[in-house]
Design a protein around this motif. Structure first.
Motif, mmCIF file in Angstrom:
data_model
loop_
_atom_site.group_PDB
_atom_site.id
_atom_site.type_symbol
_atom_site.label_atom_id
_atom_site.label_comp_id
_atom_site.label_asym_id
_atom_site.label_seq_id
_atom_site.Cartn_x
_atom_site.Cartn_y
_atom_site.Cartn_z
ATOM 1 N N LEU A 84 19.051 -4.908 2.212
ATOM 2 C CA LEU A 84 17.708 -5.327 2.602
ATOM 3 C C LEU A 84 17.637 -6.812 2.906
ATOM 4 C CD1 LEU A 84 15.584 -3.342 -0.046
ATOM 5 C CD2 LEU A 84 16.195 -2.642 2.270
ATOM 6 N N LEU A 103 3.270 -4.842 -2.552
ATOM 7 C CA LEU A 103 4.047 -3.710 -3.054
ATOM 8 C C LEU A 103 3.372 -3.165 -4.296
ATOM 9 C CD1 LEU A 103 6.560 -1.868 -3.232
ATOM 10 C CD2 LEU A 103 7.729 -3.734 -4.457
ATOM 11 N N THR A 130 3.599 0.152 0.353
ATOM 12 C CA THR A 130 3.881 -1.195 0.855
ATOM 13 C C THR A 130 2.882 -1.534 1.943
ATOM 14 O OG1 THR A 130 5.447 -0.390 2.524
ATOM 15 C CG2 THR A 130 6.334 -0.950 0.350
ATOM 16 N N SER A 132 7.930 -5.221 4.956
ATOM 17 C CA SER A 132 7.931 -3.758 4.986
ATOM 18 C C SER A 132 8.823 -3.206 6.086
ATOM 19 C CB SER A 132 6.503 -3.237 5.171
ATOM 20 O OG SER A 132 5.675 -3.642 4.094
ATOM 21 N N PHE A 156 13.455 -0.195 2.441
ATOM 22 C CA PHE A 156 13.200 -0.212 1.005
ATOM 23 C C PHE A 156 14.387 0.421 0.286
ATOM 24 C CE2 PHE A 156 11.898 3.962 2.361
ATOM 25 C CZ PHE A 156 12.314 4.784 1.333
ATOM 26 N N VAL A 160 11.190 0.066 -7.398
ATOM 27 C CA VAL A 160 11.165 0.104 -5.934
ATOM 28 C C VAL A 160 11.367 -1.322 -5.430
ATOM 29 C CG1 VAL A 160 9.824 0.682 -3.879
ATOM 30 C CG2 VAL A 160 9.638 2.095 -5.952
ATOM 31 N N TYR A 161 12.261 -1.449 -4.424
ATOM 32 C CA TYR A 161 12.634 -2.758 -3.896
ATOM 33 C C TYR A 161 12.203 -2.891 -2.439
ATOM 34 C CZ TYR A 161 15.820 -3.007 -7.930
ATOM 35 O OH TYR A 161 16.354 -3.029 -9.199
ATOM 36 N N LEU A 162 11.653 -4.052 -2.135
ATOM 37 C CA LEU A 162 11.538 -4.555 -0.769
ATOM 38 C C LEU A 162 12.429 -5.788 -0.702
ATOM 39 C CD1 LEU A 162 7.713 -4.315 0.112
ATOM 40 C CD2 LEU A 162 9.558 -2.762 0.759
#
Length: 462
Positions: free
Chosen positions: A121, A166, A191, A198, A202, A267-269
């Motif tokens: 990411l 987020l 998101t 975004s 993700f 959860v990752y952005l």
């Protein structure tokens, strides 16, 4: 969080802000936690909690109400949540409710993650200008543990107008399941589509923690569409629903004892992460049995040894006790007996037993009763019973006494009749002997010979 006066002021300010039109979005009272400078010597800085107000709105153009007198103006924030996760009823309890939602707000530092399923990411070595702002993390827990929400929010520097970038939430804060059943641990995320972060994809992961033991369950790289499974097919995700609706719920195909523990959904952005925790407990009720069954016939003065076996239960917490219910319907507690240590089976379930010495002398068991083993477990209370039969000696009733007198009279009459019969027979035999043997012997030789034979015959009969 505060005294009732402060809570009333918060609610009054919220009512004024909502106006006649009303709104389902609450005004949240939240603790803003910040670090205080340490005292030197390598000591970790202490934390300070400041009461703050979070005005939740779906529309960014809605103006917040004025600050109450006991709230510092710089501690009033307006948060725009277009999807309305923060407007859930669990964060807006009824007026007068004792239980309140919990909220904590902290400063957040965006940074890349070294995890291999998250690293794609942030392939670019240059951080976007978008990160140059004030970032915060807000954690909310609804009253009665109905909901947990973790948000990462952004505000232009020195602004109190914040936007949710987020949001991760769960509606299954605490889950109980029986052995062998499928389990769903809820986790969903949203998101902000207008955020440049975004569009970079993700990633998400589920981790397990229990008594210091931590491990990865599953991980998914949404950008590269790569799934990491460490449980050999025991857990999975609905990948289509993940992309379509942000449903990151974990599916356990078959609940087992070792699945009990905490599960963290993260959860990752790019540069951002939010997570919630779900507690799973596998609860399997015990199977009870009493040995010996049925109980042998008890004799007054002797002790009966009885054992109650509880098997196949989870978790380990279990209490066994005994009670006796007499023929009169009254119950009495006999205590826990002598408990043995627990044993663990191959499937992770436990077994434990209790031994009871039932003293027939010290208890009123003359008419028997019912002996029960009671198990108290997180799954509920259950019991099993056996019948107690005792040989007892008691005073005869009036009916029994009259029957015995009647029998005695009959026997007495029978004995008298038999005695009278034998007495009469003996007298008659003696009389016949006298009559038969009283004849005078004749002087004639022929008659003397005949009488001799006759006398011998008489003597032989006697």
């Amino acid at each position: 969080m505060t005294d009732f006066g402060s809570i009333y002021k918060v609610l009054l300010a919220a009512a004024c802000w909502l106006g006649p039109a009303g709104s389902s979005c609450p005004v949240l009272e939240c603790w803003f936690v910040q670090e205080v400078s340490g005292r030197g010597g390598g000591l970790t800085g202490a934390t300070n909690q400041i009461r703050s107000l979070l005005h939740i709105r779906r529309d960014a153009h809605r103006q917040p109400p004025p600050a109450p007198s006991d709230i510092e103006p710089e501690r009033m924030f307006s948060i725009t949540d277009p999807v309305g996760t923060l407007c859930h009823s669990a964060l807006n309890p009824p007026m007068g409710s004792i239980k309140k939602p919990q909220c904590e707000m902290n400063r957040f530092l965006p940074q890349p993650s070294p995890l291999k399923w998250v690293a794609p990411l942030t392939d670019s070595a240059v951080s976007p200008v978008y990160l140059q702002a004030d970032w915060f993390s807000v954690s909310n827990q609804g009253f009665n543990d109905q909901l947990i929400i973790s948000d990462v929010i952004r505000a232009p520097t020195a602004s109190r107008e914040l936007d949710v970038i987020l949001s991760v939430s769960t509606r299954t804060v605490s889950v109980q399941s029986r052995l062998g059943e499928p389990v769903l641990l809820d986790c969903s995320f949203w998101t902000d589509p207008s955020s440049p972060l975004s569009g970079s994809g993700f990633a998400l992961e589920w981790r397990y923690q229990f008594r210091g033991d931590g491990r990865l369950v599953v991980a998914y790289d949404g950008k590269m569409d790569h799934f990491v499974d460490t449980q050999k097919g025991e857990a999975t995700l609905d990948f289509e629903d993940v992309h379509k609706n942000g449903n990151a719920s974990l599916i356990l195909r078959e609940a087992k004892v070792h699945h009990s523990g905490k599960y963290i959904c993260a959860v990752y952005l790019p540069y951002l992460v939010a997570q919630v925790t779900v507690e799973l407990e596998i609860v399997e009720p015990p199977s009870l049995s009493i040995h010996p069954s049925p109980l042998p016939l008890a004799v007054p003065g002797e002790a009966l040894t009885v054992q109650c076996e509880a098997s196949g239960f989870a978790p380990l917490s279990l209490e066994l006790s005994w009670k006796f219910k007499g023929a009169d319907g009254k119950s009495r507690s006999l205590g826990a007996g002598s408990m043995t240590g627990h044993r663990q089976a191959w499937d992770g379930t436990y077994s434990q037993s209790s031994r009871l010495e039932l003293e027939t002398t010290g208890m009123d068991l003359s008419k028997g009763g019912e002996l029960s083993c009671v198990a108290t477990h997180p799954s509920g209370t259950q019991q099993t019973s056996v019948t107690v039969n005792v040989i007892a000696f008691s005073t005869p009733s009036i009916e029994d006494s009259m029957a015995m007198v009647g029998v005695a009279l009959v026997l007495y009459g029978l004995i008298k009749f038999i005695s009278w019969t034998f007495t009469s027979t003996e007298k008659q035999l003696k009389k016949d002997k006298i009559n038969c043997c009283s004849l005078k012997p004749l002087k004639h030789s022929i008659f003397t010979l005949i009488m001799g034979f006759h006398e011998g015959w008489c003597n032989s009969r006697l």
